[in-house]
Design a protein around this motif. Structure first.
Motif, PDB file in Angstrom:
ATOM      1  N   GLU A  65      10.336  61.172  19.179  1.00  0.00           N
ATOM      2  CA  GLU A  65       8.905  61.415  19.378  1.00  0.00           C
ATOM      3  C   GLU A  65       8.219  60.207  20.019  1.00  0.00           C
ATOM      4  O   GLU A  65       7.390  60.361  20.921  1.00  0.00           O
ATOM      5  N   THR A  66       8.550  59.004  19.576  1.00  0.00           N
ATOM      6  CA  THR A  66       7.958  57.787  20.132  1.00  0.00           C
ATOM      7  C   THR A  66       8.324  57.631  21.600  1.00  0.00           C
ATOM      8  O   THR A  66       7.468  57.322  22.432  1.00  0.00           O
ATOM      9  N   LEU A  67       9.590  57.844  21.924  1.00  0.00           N
ATOM     10  CA  LEU A  67      10.032  57.741  23.314  1.00  0.00           C
ATOM     11  C   LEU A  67       9.318  58.769  24.187  1.00  0.00           C
ATOM     12  O   LEU A  67       8.800  58.426  25.259  1.00  0.00           O
ATOM     13  N   ASN A  68       9.280  60.014  23.744  1.00  0.00           N
ATOM     14  CA  ASN A  68       8.640  61.064  24.535  1.00  0.00           C
ATOM     15  C   ASN A  68       7.147  60.802  24.707  1.00  0.00           C
ATOM     16  O   ASN A  68       6.605  61.003  25.796  1.00  0.00           O
ATOM     17  N   ALA A  69       6.481  60.327  23.669  1.00  0.00           N
ATOM     18  CA  ALA A  69       5.052  60.016  23.758  1.00  0.00           C
ATOM     19  C   ALA A  69       4.792  58.878  24.740  1.00  0.00           C
ATOM     20  O   ALA A  69       3.735  58.824  25.374  1.00  0.00           O
ATOM     21  N   ALA A  70       5.764  57.981  24.876  1.00  0.00           N
ATOM     22  CA  ALA A  70       5.629  56.848  25.796  1.00  0.00           C
ATOM     23  C   ALA A  70       6.000  57.218  27.229  1.00  0.00           C
ATOM     24  O   ALA A  70       5.925  56.384  28.128  1.00  0.00           O
ATOM     25  N   GLY A  71       6.427  58.466  27.444  1.00  0.00           N
ATOM     26  CA  GLY A  71       6.793  58.889  28.789  1.00  0.00           C
ATOM     27  C   GLY A  71       8.264  58.714  29.120  1.00  0.00           C
ATOM     28  O   GLY A  71       8.682  58.926  30.245  1.00  0.00           O
ATOM     29  N   VAL A  72       9.055  58.310  28.128  1.00  0.00           N
ATOM     30  CA  VAL A  72      10.499  58.191  28.316  1.00  0.00           C
ATOM     31  C   VAL A  72      11.092  59.478  27.749  1.00  0.00           C
ATOM     32  O   VAL A  72      11.464  59.554  26.578  1.00  0.00           O
ATOM     33  N   THR A  73      11.142  60.501  28.579  1.00  0.00           N
ATOM     34  CA  THR A  73      11.554  61.831  28.141  1.00  0.00           C
ATOM     35  C   THR A  73      13.047  61.845  27.849  1.00  0.00           C
ATOM     36  O   THR A  73      13.862  61.565  28.719  1.00  0.00           O
ATOM     37  N   VAL A  74      13.370  62.155  26.594  1.00  0.00           N
ATOM     38  CA  VAL A  74      14.761  62.189  26.153  1.00  0.00           C
ATOM     39  C   VAL A  74      14.952  63.443  25.306  1.00  0.00           C
ATOM     40  O   VAL A  74      14.095  63.784  24.489  1.00  0.00           O
ATOM     41  N   ASP A  75      16.065  64.082  25.478  1.00  0.00           N
ATOM     42  CA  ASP A  75      16.433  65.239  24.684  1.00  0.00           C
ATOM     43  C   ASP A  75      17.219  64.762  23.462  1.00  0.00           C
ATOM     44  O   ASP A  75      17.951  63.772  23.536  1.00  0.00           O
ATOM     45  N   GLY A  76      17.063  65.458  22.356  1.00  0.00           N
ATOM     46  CA  GLY A  76      17.809  65.104  21.149  1.00  0.00           C
ATOM     47  C   GLY A  76      19.310  65.122  21.355  1.00  0.00           C
ATOM     48  O   GLY A  76      20.034  64.309  20.776  1.00  0.00           O
ATOM     49  N   ASN A  77      19.789  66.031  22.210  1.00  0.00           N
ATOM     50  CA  ASN A  77      21.225  66.107  22.492  1.00  0.00           C
ATOM     51  C   ASN A  77      21.723  64.897  23.269  1.00  0.00           C
ATOM     52  O   ASN A  77      22.928  64.698  23.399  1.00  0.00           O
ATOM     53  N   THR A  78      20.807  64.124  23.812  1.00  0.00           N
ATOM     54  CA  THR A  78      21.148  62.873  24.495  1.00  0.00           C
ATOM     55  C   THR A  78      20.973  61.699  23.555  1.00  0.00           C
ATOM     56  O   THR A  78      21.810  60.798  23.493  1.00  0.00           O
ATOM     57  N   LEU A  79      19.869  61.702  22.795  1.00  0.00           N
ATOM     58  CA  LEU A  79      19.536  60.550  21.963  1.00  0.00           C
ATOM     59  C   LEU A  79      20.500  60.339  20.806  1.00  0.00           C
ATOM     60  O   LEU A  79      20.965  59.219  20.581  1.00  0.00           O
ATOM     61  N   TYR A  80      20.807  61.390  20.064  1.00  0.00           N
ATOM     62  CA  TYR A  80      21.640  61.205  18.870  1.00  0.00           C
ATOM     63  C   TYR A  80      23.044  60.677  19.188  1.00  0.00           C
ATOM     64  O   TYR A  80      23.505  59.737  18.527  1.00  0.00           O
ATOM     65  N   PRO A  81      23.723  61.203  20.206  1.00  0.00           N
ATOM     66  CA  PRO A  81      25.017  60.599  20.569  1.00  0.00           C
ATOM     67  C   PRO A  81      24.864  59.152  21.046  1.00  0.00           C
ATOM     68  O   PRO A  81      25.725  58.312  20.782  1.00  0.00           O
ATOM     69  N   LEU A  82      23.753  58.857  21.732  1.00  0.00           N
ATOM     70  CA  LEU A  82      23.506  57.491  22.189  1.00  0.00           C
ATOM     71  C   LEU A  82      23.359  56.556  20.993  1.00  0.00           C
ATOM     72  O   LEU A  82      23.943  55.463  20.966  1.00  0.00           O
ATOM     73  N   LEU A  83      22.605  56.972  19.979  1.00  0.00           N
ATOM     74  CA  LEU A  83      22.434  56.135  18.781  1.00  0.00           C
ATOM     75  C   LEU A  83      23.775  55.884  18.099  1.00  0.00           C
ATOM     76  O   LEU A  83      24.068  54.756  17.690  1.00  0.00           O
ATOM     77  N   ARG A  84      24.591  56.918  17.990  1.00  0.00           N
ATOM     78  CA  ARG A  84      25.919  56.743  17.375  1.00  0.00           C
ATOM     79  C   ARG A  84      26.797  55.802  18.195  1.00  0.00           C
ATOM     80  O   ARG A  84      27.524  54.968  17.641  1.00  0.00           O
TER      81      ARG A  84
END
Length: 112
Positions: A38-57
């Motif tokens: 939510e913070t990333l998307n609100a800042a204009g850094v559009t990320v999908d959950g299917n991208t973010l969660y694997p990236l965090l891992r």
């Protein structure tokens, strides 16, 4: 493909390369995945959950992030935070980012 579609496609490629730096910058304070999304998307850094969660891992596996489960609330959440090596990598990436912005800005100015 229309010009607008090409711009959107290329802009997505530009943003994709900045998500790691954005995550390392934001995770100085612990956050759980959805709040980070939510913070990333609100800042204009559009990320999908299917991208973010694997990236965090992946960042955690690389030793750049640490994680901890918070089970104090009804719904357990995994909180991520930048680890010591992640802080060092963030510092290096910020330096690279600033150098790149300077170089691209100079190229754009010279081409006008």
């Amino acid at each position: 493909m229309s010009t607008e579609e090409l711009i959107l496609s290329q802009a997505q490629e530009l943003r994709r390369g900045t998500v790691v730096l954005a995550c390392l910058a934001l995770l100085e304070r612990p956050q759980y995945g959805y709040a980070l999304l939510e913070t990333l998307n609100a800042a204009g850094v559009t990320v999908d959950g299917n991208t973010l969660y694997p990236l965090l891992r992946r960042l955690e596996k690389q030793g750049l992030l640490t994680s901890e489960w918070n089970t104090d609330e009804p719904r357990p959440r995994k909180f991520y935070r930048v680890g010591p090596q992640g802080s060092q990598v963030r510092t290096g990436l910020v330096r690279e980012w600033e150098d790149l912005v300077t170089s691209i800005s100079r190229l754009i100015k010279e081409s006008r």
